[in-house]
Enzyme design. Structure first.
Site, short mmCIF file in Angstrom:
data_model
loop_
_atom_site.label_atom_id
_atom_site.label_comp_id
_atom_site.label_asym_id
_atom_site.label_seq_id
_atom_site.Cartn_x
_atom_site.Cartn_y
_atom_site.Cartn_z
CE1 TYR A 80 38.53 45.34 44.93
CE2 TYR A 80 40.13 47.11 45.28
CZ TYR A 80 39.73 45.96 44.60
OH TYR A 80 40.53 45.44 43.62
CB THR A 95 38.54 42.81 51.15
OG1 THR A 95 38.65 43.53 49.92
CG2 THR A 95 37.16 43.00 51.73
CG ASN A 97 40.43 37.18 39.52
OD1 ASN A 97 41.12 38.20 39.54
ND2 ASN A 97 39.36 37.07 38.75
CB SER A 141 44.18 45.73 44.70
OG SER A 141 44.17 47.11 44.36
N GLY A 152 36.26 33.67 39.51
CA GLY A 152 35.91 34.91 38.81
C GLY A 152 36.59 35.00 37.46
CB ALA A 153 37.88 32.42 35.28
#
Lengths: 258, 257
Positions: free
Chosen positions: A155, A158, A90, A142, A12-13
């Site tokens: 979210y 996860t 990511n 997160s 996810g860069a």
């Protein structure tokens, strides 16, 4: 930090935190495998920024929720650069649905990308890192692995799962010289759909009352930037961090304290 | 016709912990919805006369799709017209390494442990709210913090459910439903259940409990009894560790033998 020549794969860069991490590693001389999924436009911009930082990048398309594609992605990076030193997990999706608003399809999608995707990538890099006798895995999580979102229940689930995936991986993979850690970002300016960061207004220049009130949630007076997460990822990948594994390092400007 | 008794749903009643919880609820005068996930429920073997004491609805559902959980909710509505408490106690443990685990097994265990928890919270939790409020309790584990070194899918599941609990504590909390987790510690047999070549956490596990006495599922049932009671009306979004102090131990030479 001794990252020159290290090979880093970042999922996810193409945008946001992933791009910030890519640039931070590139600035320290690491070579970057730039994973993207939905569009190559943003990934190309990340590649340009990596090159502008004086390093080498390699674009690899893969949907991390698909284990076969992930294996192919890792093979491509190893074939291209000859080794793989660091994985930064990511890639994530966040539809911002409340508990009662999720349907089964959305639930499955978030779980497949955010949790199974991390599992697929960890599994896929083990052979290369094992063969090298060393490796670093950094899972971007997160603050919502600990504090609920109140706007996206799956979210947060996860991220709670990633906490334990990190700890289990850390003790299982230690015998191969692989460390596994988590970064828990708080709010980060990740830009709009254009992939461009929104301007940061210094705290003393903020005039909007709502914005001012939001900033009071951050003792350091600002929200995070992708580069903040990038610098921390570089530290966790460095030799200086060789004794750190199974840890969750929060980078949130102190927001979790308030 | 609406039942006057309070009604509790147990997601995996066909298990030792589920049975202990069911027995406690029955003793306290609740009506029961006893679900069995995978195996056929054997009332004669498991209920031990509970059905003679209180109304019981048996359901047999994997609870892994919206349609399945909705069907269970509809059956509860037809039979009892209310639901006051949901106990989710799916606890599948597969001893497998991260390195060797198949994608299929990982998905299967996460669906069984986590997706069922999500759907029960979403659908049955909302039904509890519509019934006037109540409680959702997840039977979690100390392994939502402490890795097992043998069964990562279990701890990943429990980590996810811990956050589900906190999300639901906010969203359902505004609707009169409290949501909490009991982080269950070791009971007899867990040394085998979580046998590991990596972690010694279950070595001499009984003595890692400061009192040198393992917990039981009856302890769990009594804790859940408190959580669902009005005495716990301010308890919401909590992780209640029920391990006798097991996870605090680390100096082996100080064990009580």
């Amino acid at each position: 930090m001794g990252l020159t020549g290290k090979v880093v794969l970042i999922t996810g860069a193409g945008t946001g935190i992933g791009r910030g991490i890519a640039i931070a590693f590139a600035e320290r001389g690491a070579k970057i495998g730039i994973n993207y999924h939905l569009t190559d436009e943003f990934a190309n911009e990340t590649l340009r920024l990596v090159q502008a930082a004086g390093s080498e990048g390699f674009l690899v398309h893969a949907d991390v929720s698909d284990a076969t594609q992930v294996k192919m992605m890792v093979s491509q990076v190893v074939d291209h650069f000859g080794r793989l030193d660091v994985l930064v997990n990511n890639a994530a999706t966040q539809p911002n649905l409340g508990l009662l608003d999720y349907d089964e399809e959305a639930y499955d999608q978030v779980m497949r990308v955010n949790l199974m995707g991390y599992f697929h990538c960890i599994q896929a890099v083990i052979p290369a890192m094992k063969a090298q006798g060393a490796g670093r895995i950094i899972n971007i999580s997160s603050v919502h692995g600990k504090r609920p979102t109140d706007f996206d229940s799956v979210y947060a689930m996860t991220k709670g799962g990633i906490k334990m995936l990190t700890r289990e991986s850390a003790i299982e993979l230690a015998k191969y010289g692989i460390t596994v850690n988590t970064i828990e970002p708080g709010a980060v300016y990740v830009g709009s759909k254009t992939g461009k960061p929104r301007p940061i207004v210094p705290p003393d220049k903020v005039t909007d009352e709502g914005h001012r009130r939001n900033l009071r949630k951050f003792p350091l007076g600002r929200v995070g930037l992708p580069a903040d997460i990038g610098h921390l990822a570089c530290f966790l990948a460095s030799e200086e961090a060789e004794f750190i594994t199974g840890a969750a390092v929060r980078a949130d400007g102190g927001s979790m304290l308030l | 016709m609406a039942i006057s008794k309070r009604v509790a749903f147990i997601s995996n009643a066909d298990s030792p912990d589920g049975h202990a919880v069911a027995r406690q609820f029955a003793n306290d005068g609740w009506a029961l919805v006893l679900n069995t996930a995978n195996r056929g429920f054997d009332p004669a073997e498991r209920l031990s006369g509970i059905e003679q004491e209180t109304p019981v609805l048996l359901t047999n559902s994997s609870l892994s799709t919206t349609a399945q959980v909705t069907d269970v909710r509809d059956r509860i509505r037809d039979q009892f017209e209310r639901l006051d408490a949901v106990v989710h106690n799916h606890n599948r443990v597969e001893r497998v390494s991260i390195e060797s685990c198949s994608v299929e097994l990982a998905q299967e265990v996460l669906d069984e442990n986590v997706k069922s928890a999500f759907l029960c919270t979403q659908i049955l939790g909302k039904f509890v709210a519509e019934s006037g409020g109540g409680a959702v309790v997840f039977v979690g584990s100390i392994h939502d913090q402490k890795p097992t070194g043998s069964a990562f899918l279990f701890s990943v599941s429990k980590g996810a459910i811990q956050m589900l609990s906190k999300e639901a504590a906010l969203e359902l909390g505004r609707m009169g439903v409290r949501v909490n987790v009991v982080e269950m510690g070791p009971v007899a047999g867990d040394d085998e259940r979580f046998r590991s070549d990596i972690s010694d956490v279950y070595l001499d596990y009984r003595y890692r409990v400061p009192a040198a006495e393992l917990g039981t599922y009856e302890d769990l049932a009594k804790t859940i009894r408190f959580i669902v009671s009005d005495d716990a009306k301010y308890l919401n979004g909590a992780d209640i560790r029920l391990d006798g102090g097991f996870t605090l131990h680390y100096l082996d030479h100080k064990m009580k033998r």
